[in-house]
Design an enzyme around this catalytic site. Sequence first.
Site, short mmCIF file in Angstrom:
data_model
loop_
_atom_site.label_atom_id
_atom_site.label_comp_id
_atom_site.label_asym_id
_atom_site.label_seq_id
_atom_site.Cartn_x
_atom_site.Cartn_y
_atom_site.Cartn_z
N ALA A 1 20.73 -31.60 4.63
CA ALA A 1 20.99 -32.37 3.41
C ALA A 1 19.74 -32.86 2.71
O ALA A 1 19.79 -33.18 1.52
CB ALA A 1 21.86 -33.56 3.76
N ASP B 1 25.36 -14.79 -1.74
CA ASP B 1 24.27 -14.09 -2.42
C ASP B 1 24.34 -14.68 -3.82
O ASP B 1 25.26 -14.35 -4.59
CB ASP B 1 24.50 -12.58 -2.46
CG ASP B 1 23.36 -11.88 -3.19
OD1 ASP B 1 22.82 -12.48 -4.15
OD2 ASP B 1 23.00 -10.77 -2.82
N HIS B 2 23.40 -15.57 -4.16
CA HIS B 2 23.61 -16.34 -5.38
C HIS B 2 23.64 -15.46 -6.64
O HIS B 2 24.15 -15.87 -7.68
CB HIS B 2 22.60 -17.50 -5.50
CG HIS B 2 21.25 -17.09 -6.00
ND1 HIS B 2 20.30 -16.55 -5.18
CD2 HIS B 2 20.68 -17.17 -7.22
CE1 HIS B 2 19.21 -16.30 -5.89
NE2 HIS B 2 19.41 -16.67 -7.14
N HIS C 1 20.21 -9.11 -3.28
CA HIS C 1 20.49 -9.16 -4.71
C HIS C 1 20.52 -7.77 -5.38
O HIS C 1 21.45 -7.43 -6.10
CB HIS C 1 19.46 -10.02 -5.44
CG HIS C 1 19.23 -11.36 -4.81
ND1 HIS C 1 20.22 -12.09 -4.21
CD2 HIS C 1 18.10 -12.10 -4.67
CE1 HIS C 1 19.73 -13.21 -3.76
NE2 HIS C 1 18.44 -13.25 -4.01
#
Length: 493
Positions: free
Chosen positions: A18, A179-180, A241
């Site tokens: 966090a 996988d952004h 990506h």
Amino acid sequence: MSARIIPVQPFDYVVFGATGDLTKRKLIPALYHRFADGQFDERSRIIGVSRTEMSDKAFQKLARDAVTEFVEADYQDKATVDKFISCFSYVANDVSNRDGWADLEKALRTDPEIVRAFYLAVAPSLFGPICEYLDNKGYWRRDARVVVEKPLGHDLASSMEINDAISEVFAEDQVYRIDHYLGKETVQNLLALRFGNILFEPIWDAAHIDHVQITVSEDVGAGTRGYYDDSGALRDMVQNHMMQLLCLVAMEPPASDDANALRDEKLKVLRSLKPITGESVSKCTVRGQYKGGAVNGGSVAGYQDELPEDKKGSKTETFVAIKAEVENWRWSGVPFYLRTGKRLANRVSEIVIQFRAIPHSIFDHAEGAPKPNRLVIRLQPDEGVKLFLMIKDPGPGGMRLREVPLNLSFAETFNERTPEAYERLLLDVIRGNQTLFMRRDELEAAWRWIDPIREAWDNSSDAPQTYTSGTWGPTGSVALIERDGRTWHEGDY
Ligand code: BG6
């Protein structure tokens, strides 16, 4: 048309790691935007977990600072930030400390209506140990979700180990591998473009497409980012990506937008990729490392100069170009040229579909020969789509042919903020929608293709080719495509 906000069920989002960078830069700002848009209510909780001893108040301050620093000032509203921050609480927990786990158990609500999600924003070596603890009736529920991020291994074997540890505790339909790139609006738009229009699908094949280019270039450097040197561009950008982008371009139309229908099709593409092994590695791949140079008008150091003493001499690649081939009926003989790198001339992500030349020209007497059509899908920045067409130059003076783009700029058309990838992904976890997350078999198929390239590089005595910062990479990358009589697309950047 403006965005439609569909509220999600209340949740307990437990974020391990966090106090880390990802939480501050990406997760908190993304959650803030969703909160500010009214997508989740104040009953939702974000429970931070990390080793540091900290009170709820101190964690709330960290969250507030993250909003101040990483959310554009125009979107910050004091009252909204106050309410958002009140959703945050904190539990100090070293993974091996039983007291911390007991505190976390107390913090979780048992109401089955409250969705429970665990986001592991920690080193992958901790995924296994954390999942072991989560395999306990205080935390585990059949509908609980676990979210993990790359690096999901550094090769096939290590990624299988990580997946095995997770799957000891969670079923595949509970695991959300991020996988952004899949969360980017324009990447999702590829699906809309391909499958929401009749125009493209009939010509989306080897008979009409000459080749495809996928470029993800960055102007930032990497030498000061600790983990990068152990990873390199192939693992950091290509394995995930770039391969996901290739899948979305090359896959067959799925029967529906169901998560598994889509992922089945992506998997078939990954499995159809022609292996690049042995001798073909030097023919089909190029790796580079940047030297000093100038980027955006400022001078920058080379990769070696940025590295700490103990890493100097590193052969890690900061640039990769690959000629890939999808061996199936649709794509036979159509190369997919991929390139990605740090410290290149510009930051741009783009997919170029280069169509074939017309079979016969009737314009023998025209000025300017017809050029093959080209579809350019710009993922970032200046998101949009350009379709280059041949037209007649207006006015008298004979038939003069000119190439002009049909230009769809998202900024001009929609005039709205483009949401960050994590906004979509974080709430898809709560919705229980896995469409934009990688399934285990996809991830492993990607590693299976990448591993032989990596191995050949590691076993080679050659170093990556150097390139000057602020250029488009090493000369080998130009040669890779020009050997085939083609050139990299040069856009207006
Ligand atoms: C990350 C890589 O996954 O993607 C980074 O680890 C890279 O090295 C980043 O900079 C690029 O993402 P974006 O969204 O800025 O294109």
